[in-house]
Write a protein that holds these residues in place. Structure first.
Motif, mmCIF file in Angstrom:
data_model
loop_
_atom_site.group_PDB
_atom_site.id
_atom_site.type_symbol
_atom_site.label_atom_id
_atom_site.label_comp_id
_atom_site.label_asym_id
_atom_site.label_seq_id
_atom_site.Cartn_x
_atom_site.Cartn_y
_atom_site.Cartn_z
ATOM 1 N N UNK A 21 14.570 29.629 6.861
ATOM 2 C CA UNK A 21 13.272 29.713 7.532
ATOM 3 C C UNK A 21 12.155 29.192 6.646
ATOM 4 N N UNK A 22 12.210 29.502 5.360
ATOM 5 C CA UNK A 22 11.175 29.041 4.432
ATOM 6 C C UNK A 22 11.242 27.528 4.252
ATOM 7 N N UNK A 23 12.432 26.978 4.168
ATOM 8 C CA UNK A 23 12.571 25.542 3.952
ATOM 9 C C UNK A 23 12.231 24.719 5.192
ATOM 10 N N UNK A 31 3.152 33.059 7.631
ATOM 11 C CA UNK A 31 2.449 33.859 8.639
ATOM 12 C C UNK A 31 3.200 35.146 8.951
ATOM 13 N N UNK A 32 4.525 35.059 9.044
ATOM 14 C CA UNK A 32 5.339 36.245 9.340
ATOM 15 C C UNK A 32 5.240 37.254 8.207
ATOM 16 N N UNK A 39 0.895 44.869 8.785
ATOM 17 C CA UNK A 39 1.436 46.010 9.527
ATOM 18 C C UNK A 39 1.752 47.161 8.575
ATOM 19 N N UNK A 40 2.373 46.860 7.435
ATOM 20 C CA UNK A 40 2.694 47.897 6.456
ATOM 21 C C UNK A 40 1.425 48.533 5.891
#
Length: 57
Positions: A21-23, A31-32, A39-40
């Protein structure tokens, strides 16, 4: 016959997915992570408020 270590397999799959996902889309991945951090932080803040209100009564 022994069962494969499920935790280890899931951890490896999660790690591989995160790297993928990062690549492939670093902006979306950032963003995620930022949203998860918000949220935390909001959850911890709300728990603090709850105990503050509980103790002031």
């Amino acid at each position: 016959m022994s069962m494969p270590p499920i935790k280890k397999i899931i951890l490896w799959l999660l790690t591989i997915f995160l790297i993928y996902a990062i690549l492939t889309s670093p902006g979306d991945a950032a963003d995620i992570v930022g949203t998860a951090g918000d949220v935390l932080a909001n959850g911890v803040r709300n728990i603090g408020r709850f105990f503050d209100e509980l103790l002031t009564r």
